[in-house]
Design a protein around this motif. Structure first.
Motif, short mmCIF file in Angstrom:
data_model
loop_
_atom_site.label_atom_id
_atom_site.label_comp_id
_atom_site.label_asym_id
_atom_site.label_seq_id
_atom_site.Cartn_x
_atom_site.Cartn_y
_atom_site.Cartn_z
N LYS A 180 -94.44 -15.15 67.56
CA LYS A 180 -94.86 -14.68 66.24
C LYS A 180 -94.86 -13.16 66.21
O LYS A 180 -95.09 -12.51 67.22
N ARG A 181 -94.62 -12.65 65.04
CA ARG A 181 -94.67 -11.20 64.88
C ARG A 181 -96.13 -10.78 64.73
O ARG A 181 -96.85 -11.30 63.87
N ASP A 182 -96.53 -9.87 65.58
CA ASP A 182 -97.89 -9.35 65.51
C ASP A 182 -97.87 -7.89 65.97
O ASP A 182 -96.80 -7.32 66.20
N GLY A 183 -99.02 -7.30 66.10
CA GLY A 183 -99.11 -5.89 66.48
C GLY A 183 -98.49 -5.60 67.83
O GLY A 183 -97.84 -4.56 68.02
N ASP A 240 -94.71 -5.61 67.39
CA ASP A 240 -94.30 -4.40 66.68
C ASP A 240 -94.37 -3.18 67.61
O ASP A 240 -93.48 -2.33 67.57
N TYR A 285 -86.83 -10.18 60.89
CA TYR A 285 -87.51 -10.73 62.06
C TYR A 285 -87.67 -12.23 61.83
O TYR A 285 -88.19 -12.65 60.79
N SER A 300 -89.19 -15.70 63.68
CA SER A 300 -89.99 -16.30 64.74
C SER A 300 -89.77 -17.81 64.72
O SER A 300 -90.06 -18.48 63.72
N GLU A 350 -93.18 -19.56 64.16
CA GLU A 350 -93.61 -19.57 62.77
C GLU A 350 -92.81 -20.56 61.94
O GLU A 350 -93.36 -21.24 61.07
#
Length: 98
Positions: free
Chosen positions: A43-46, A49, A62, A64, A67
């Motif tokens: 998953k895209r998270d901090g 990033d 992006y 995932s 997701e």
């Protein structure tokens, strides 16, 4: 109408193995108008990033797999911080996006 050139790059075993090479490649592609897709399981998270920013990766999209599978109601199990799903579901999600 001219279609954009599209490239998919994975994080694990690709970007994180050769960050300088993919930094130069992604930057050149984006500046030339190409779509650069980060296609990965997580998953895209901090943290993601931060990894991409520190690696200097430029991207336009992006994707995932986790997701995508969760949005379809598929089971995703987590072991030691890593996602696992049925191989066919995982591979099909990645294939369909690509």
């Amino acid at each position: 109408m001219k279609q954009a050139f599209k490239v998919g790059i994975d994080i694990h075993g690709v970007i994180d193995s050769f960050p300088q090479k993919f930094q130069r490649l992604s930057r050149a592609l984006v500046r030339d108008g190409a779509e650069v897709h980060v296609v990965t399981g997580i998953k895209r998270d901090g943290a993601v990033d931060t990894l991409l920013a520190r690696s200097g990766i430029e991207f336009t999209h992006y994707f995932s797999i986790v997701e995508e599978l969760e949005s379809q109601g598929e089971d995703v199990n987590w072991e030691n911080g890593l996602p696992y799903a049925r191989d066919d579901k995982w591979n099909n999600a990645k294939r369909d996006y690509c």
